[in-house]
Design an enzyme around this catalytic site. Sequence first.
Site, PDB file in Angstrom:
ATOM      1  N   LYS A 115       0.864  -1.178   0.000  1.00  0.00           N
ATOM      2  CA  LYS A 115       0.000   0.000   0.000  1.00  0.00           C
ATOM      3  C   LYS A 115       0.903   1.232   0.000  1.00  0.00           C
ATOM      4  CE  LYS A 115      -3.646  -2.281   2.726  1.00  0.00           C
ATOM      5  NZ  LYS A 115      -4.274  -2.376   4.080  1.00  0.00           N
ATOM      6  N   GLU A 158       1.808   9.381   2.239  1.00  0.00           N
ATOM      7  CA  GLU A 158       0.943  10.393   2.837  1.00  0.00           C
ATOM      8  C   GLU A 158       0.417  10.025   4.214  1.00  0.00           C
ATOM      9  OE1 GLU A 158      -1.354  12.413  -0.616  1.00  0.00           O
ATOM     10  OE2 GLU A 158      -0.614  10.517  -1.392  1.00  0.00           O
TER      11      GLU A 158
END
Lengths: 181, 685
Positions: free
Chosen positions: B645, B649
Amino acid sequence: MDSEATPVHADLTLVVNGREHRLNVDTRASLLDVLREDIGLTGSKKGCDHGQCGACTVLIEGRRANACLALAVAHDGAEVVTVEGLADGERLSPVQEAFIENDAFQCGYCTPGQLCSATGMLDEVDQGWPSAVTADVSTEPVLDDDEIRERMSGNLCRCGAYVGIVAAVRAGARSREAAEA
Amino acid sequence: MTERLESREKVTGAARYAFEYPVENVAYAAAVQASVGRGEVLSVDIEAAQRLPGVLAVLSHENAPRVDSEPDGELALFQSRTVSYRGQFVAAVIGETLETAREAARLVRVEYAAEDPDVRLRTDHPGLYKPDKVNPVFPADTELGEPEAAFTDSAVRVDVTYTTPAEHNNPMEPHTTLALWDKDGSLLLYDSTQGASSVQSTIAKVFGLDPTQVRVIAPHVGGGFGSKGSPRPNVVLAAMGARVTGRPVKFAVPRQQMFATTGYRTPTVQRFRLGADPDGRLNAILHDVFEQTSTVREFAEQTATPTRTMYQAPNRRTSHRLVALDVPTPSWMRAPGETPGMYALESVMDELAVVTGVDPVELRVRNDTDREPESGLPFSSRNLVACLQEGADRFGWAGRDPAPGVRREGRRLVGTGVAASTYPAYMQPGRAIARAEPDGTFTVRIAAADIGTGARTALTLIAAETLKEDIDRVTVEIGDSAFPRASVAGGSSGTASWGTAVVRACESLRGRLNGEVPPEGLEASADTSAEVKNRDEYARHAFGAQFAEVEVDADTAEICVRRMLGVFAVGRVLNPMTARSQFIGGMTMGIGMALMEESVMDGEFGDYLNRDLAQYHVPSCADVRDVDAFWVEESDPHLNPMGSKGIGEIGIVGAAAAVGNAVHHATGVRVRDLPITPARLLPHL
Ligand code: FES
Ligand code: FES
């Protein structure tokens, strides 16, 4: 027409990373722009052009300085070291090595300034200069993490690599000492 | 643990950024910004500027080449008299030197017919409207059950409003372009961008070219954090200047001009209502968001979207209302949506913990869910609880006294806080090409970007693993639109998207390799469009938990984050060394968001008042003490061939809430308007 707008040029000699450069520069030019645009040493970075970020940090006569705040003409004859001059040929300096080992950067744009700043800062500590966080200014400063953080705070890193930078400066200082011993 | 492959270039100054490519005969641009907040340009007096020796051209709406404004109104440089916000570029000078260009820009005299700009975001603004969708393609509003009634009927109710200010990305390398036109009409751009392919296609449209006539080169980029996710006016300005003068032209947006022209995070006003049982189980969640856009181009930050994913509750509503003001166009900034939205959600969860007396970690565990609450989809993997538990262990959360404002060490009040993190695991289609060379080495090419993320290194690891080769034999070349088309480094989707294309190209190459590589080499390419389109339906998100300890000076309200710890669940971590830097970097930016970052709108004249790094404070070395990041094992077969993943951020998501919650625990004061500055906190101590 504004008379001050007419460009004035002056001859200038700079010794950058041990090499002499004879130049004719616009008297309005900063040392940073002369390094980057005239000499072609683009390692020193421009992050703000106003002395607020430290990306342009170089060593002038051995002391760290923001090259964007230095008028080139005011430094005739000066010895300047930029990031390109920190390694000894192919051999990286202990601080450069430590930056790689500690992943002390991401985008790398602040890195030349961090490296020059760290190099100059370690000399300042060697010479016994205190900082704002030195508890007793009459004693030799001990380079703990608080001292490193304080002394490196003129160099912003928007990628937020400070944790790595502090670790790298700590490690770089140690291997410098070991090399000197 | 693999060191960044471009490390050596970056520590010796050899890594070249956009401004630094040596080209013959280069000229320099300097821009003039509108000094009014709204109105029309009446005249542009260029006489004094033009008389300066070394001035090559002065551009304004009066003489600029026509370009297509359709792709993005912010790129319609000098195409009309209209001033849409203060600070907008209205003219530019091309000069022989930087000094001349800048001096000439100062001498350009622009007259305006000025009107009063409308620049203040307020929740009673008559212009508020519901956008068709929020960034990138989410519905503006959602509703399930009977949220209002359920809230009213809940045993425990929290109804609070949080605000977050405008914030500026401020990558250390300014937005920069070096533009060169060829005689054949093609355009070469050295650009500081998060996506060479997207700059290529957008700029081709703007200048009416075929995409094959535009090449964008960007091997090293000095950060972006979203602000370089699409081309900014600097690209158009450099290209226009180069066209008009017939010379290569370069332009780096000065730091002060970046605040108006290169994007920022919208300010938000967020009303949260949580209805719960006495034991903290959520019954109703209502999240109503107000934010701004510009009159030039709509950008609707997806602030309430994480609320749709995080916690169970049968009754729920989210809404976004936008107002188009005479302001610079807001845009992506690190985790748009999640960052401001999770600040508010994770702060109000802390308030609920205080009201119910349930431990904040336990409260989140209690409201965990195995299906995405609004879509009803199963999560491909969701390890929020594991992150909370491991984080609590590592941080030493157990036995925490929940009472606020009671721990004193001399002048300092000490407290701890927790917040959850989340970020979607996006994936974009793209292409890659892999080559086997006769000498036994391999080259993979893809127009990906490494803006400091470590993408080059991660992609090389991925290619080497797929090819079952030593990493030293594999070179991944990125940062050039001449390579196979790649998506933008954004939405934490880079490595997932590009990595998949690299895996598929390398697999296909391996399939074709049998024995000797022919002298001309062997090549295989891949396009992941179908693969991305045909993915099974899952809710794919990364999760995390962040813990902070702060001390607050009881006399000055100065806040120091003593330590901060994050634990993340992000699938498989491809390169621990650079991943840790990504997490810590995001958390560091979160400290900035919590305590210092704030762009102040000039209510009378428009534009942001604090337009440099002396006035817009970002964390410095001394602000960042003991920050560390860890991750839990997570194996998720529904993501991509790497099982990863995105990680760029999530580190900032929840960070500001963890700090804010710790400040409340330390002082007993809940500051609901970021940043938590001494000026905001001290009156309540
Ligand atoms: S460029 Fe010199 S301090 Fe920022
Ligand atoms: S490494 Fe990107 S700004 Fe420091």
